[in-house]
Design a protein around this motif. Structure first.
Motif, short mmCIF file in Angstrom:
data_model
loop_
_atom_site.label_atom_id
_atom_site.label_comp_id
_atom_site.label_asym_id
_atom_site.label_seq_id
_atom_site.Cartn_x
_atom_site.Cartn_y
_atom_site.Cartn_z
N GLU A 177 0.82 -1.21 0.00
CA GLU A 177 0.00 0.00 0.00
C GLU A 177 0.85 1.26 0.00
N SER A 178 2.01 1.19 0.61
CA SER A 178 2.89 2.36 0.68
C SER A 178 3.52 2.69 -0.66
N GLU A 179 3.46 1.75 -1.63
CA GLU A 179 4.10 1.97 -2.93
C GLU A 179 3.09 2.17 -4.06
N LEU A 180 1.79 2.19 -3.73
CA LEU A 180 0.77 2.32 -4.77
C LEU A 180 0.89 3.64 -5.54
N ASP A 181 1.32 4.71 -4.85
CA ASP A 181 1.44 6.01 -5.52
C ASP A 181 2.73 6.16 -6.30
N LYS A 182 3.66 5.23 -6.16
CA LYS A 182 4.97 5.37 -6.80
C LYS A 182 5.11 4.53 -8.06
#
Length: 463
Positions: free
Chosen positions: A401-406
């Motif tokens: 979830e922490s990498e969904l925007d990247k």
């Protein structure tokens, strides 16, 4: 029509033209006003002259007589600029004295019934004259006498010229002074532009720092603000381009290094069976380079489409997605993955560029299959109401979830991803989606397993 390129000259002409037009209009008005007052003044003098002359008309023994010494007549007619004419005639006697050739066209057929002075314009010896006639009835007689005095127009014209010159010459001088002053002020007002031009001409191509907008007029400050916005975009583009080149070089370095090592290893081996593992690795490196090259070309194509504002054409979204899914079935079966597609039977029309949209689908389906485990499923669902929504969901490794925007950044690869990839697939998806104004929503799959990508079309995309 010649278009003036100089801003200074254009401003000067735009200011001088109305002033010059005003002077011209004022000159015409001044001319006619001056003519009116000059004619009125000299007409009054003519009336005084004809009245004085009429006083010398007497009656003697019931007859009209005009007894004025020749010397007095010479004094009456003397003028160093104009010539003066007179004529005296009666209704009963006819011509009495003066110049016979004078004729007042305003008195027809010797009509001796004038009630007021009659002014007229005529010509004598090809010279224009102005005259006035009055009718008197001398004492002790019933005979009516017509007295006419006329003169040439030299004094009138001279006075009009003097007055007009006295008005126009100061106005012309005023325009010249105002023109010089405006030229100086326009040049001074454009000084910030010259300074800005000089500053920009001395800059190096790599200097994209903002332009200072201190001590400049508000109108030029707007221009500088716009240029600074452009420079900011250029800086951002150059940073992205530099990072892109560095990342591309980094991505190419690994397979090329592996390719070189394996090629050197093959050269040292003599047994074909020993060469086979190295050749397989060479093939994998070549495939990786080809895939990276293909992705780079597609990324460049999508950027070119955005810059050129290509025309969006009608596309049957249902038919396109179905065809693309059919093409990926063999690849999915090869990896023991079930690929399914569910959609309504109706046609769903959108507007877009078919080749780019097909590439978007290929990247999403490729990622869904590539990063899924064997014996898993990939669902592709297309909904039409209330708006088209295309969903691609897999049972793969998923994305934290922490990498969904990247994941949409170029060359970004998930930290726990063990598969081969260049990190450009989702960047291409984002570029093409932005071109088509499609909202891309990425989230974790059911029970935090796998990945779910949704493409949400807005109403303007409907054909």
């Amino acid at each position: 029509m010649i278009k003036i390129q100089s801003l200074k000259l254009r401003l000067l002409l735009h200011l001088i033209f109305p002033l010059t037009s005003l002077v011209i209009v004022n000159s015409f008005i001044s001319y006619y006003v001056t003519m009116h007052y000059v004619n009125t003044t000299y007409d009054n003098w003519l009336l005084d002259s004809v009245t004085s002359l009429a006083q010398e008309v007497k009656s003697k023994e019931g007859k009209v007589v005009f007894e004025v010494p020749p010397s007095a007549l010479r004094i009456f007619q003397w003028d160093d600029i104009d010539r003066t004419f007179f004529k005296i005639e009666s209704q009963q006697v006819g011509f009495i004295a003066g110049d016979k050739f004078i004729s007042n066209s305003n008195i027809a057929n010797k009509d001796f019934t004038l009630t007021s002075p009659a002014y007229f314009d005529s010509e004598i010896h090809h010279k224009k004259i102005r005259g006035v006639s009055i009718i008197i009835t001398p004492k002790d007689t019933s005979d009516k006498v017509l007295v006419t005095v006329a003169e040439t127009l030299n004094k009138r014209h001279n006075m009009v010229k003097h007055i007009i010159f006295a008005v126009i010459i100061p106005e012309i001088l005023l325009i010249l002074i105002i023109g010089l002053y405006m030229r100086f002020e326009i040049k001074r007002g454009l000084t910030p532009l010259y300074t800005l031009t000089q500053e920009l001409s001395q800059r190096s191509p790599q200097d994209l720092t903002p332009i200072s907008n201190t001590h400049v007029p508000s109108e030029i400050r707007i221009l500088i603000h716009t240029m600074n916005n452009l420079l900011a975009k250029l800086r951002k583009t150059m940073v992205i381009q530099k990072a892109f080149i560095e990342n591309a070089a980094h991505q190419l370095r690994t397979p090329l290094s592996g390719l070189k090592i394996q090629a050197e290893r093959v050269l040292r081996l003599n047994n074909l069976q020993e060469m086979e593992p190295a050749l397989i690795k060479i093939k994998n490196s070549v495939d990786q380079i080809a895939h990276l090259n293909s992705q780079l070309l597609m990324l460049a194509q999508s950027e070119a489409a955005i810059e050129s504002n290509n025309k969006l054409l009608p596309i049957d979204l249902n038919h396109l997605v179905r065809e693309t899914c059919i093409e990926w079935v063999p690849y999915a079966l090869k990896h023991n993955i079930e690929l399914s597609f569910d959609s309504p039977s109706m046609s769903i029309q959108i507007r877009g560029i078919e080749t780019l949209f097909r590439e978007l689908l290929n990247n999403l389906i490729d990622n869904a299959i590539r990063y899924s485990q064997q014996q898993s499923r990939v669902w592709i669902t297309l909904e039409a109401i209330p708006q088209p929504i295309l969903t691609i969901e897999d049972e793969g490794y998923g994305i934290p979830e922490s990498e969904l925007d990247k994941v949409f950044d170029r060359f970004y690869r998930i930290s726990r991803n063990q598969q081969d990839g260049c990190g450009l697939g989702l960047a291409i998806v984002k570029e093409i989606a932005d071109l088509h104004r499609i909202q891309v929503k990425m989230e974790q799959g059911k029970n935090s397993k796998g990945t779910k990508v949704s493409l949400i079309f807005n109403s303007s995309q409907r054909s």
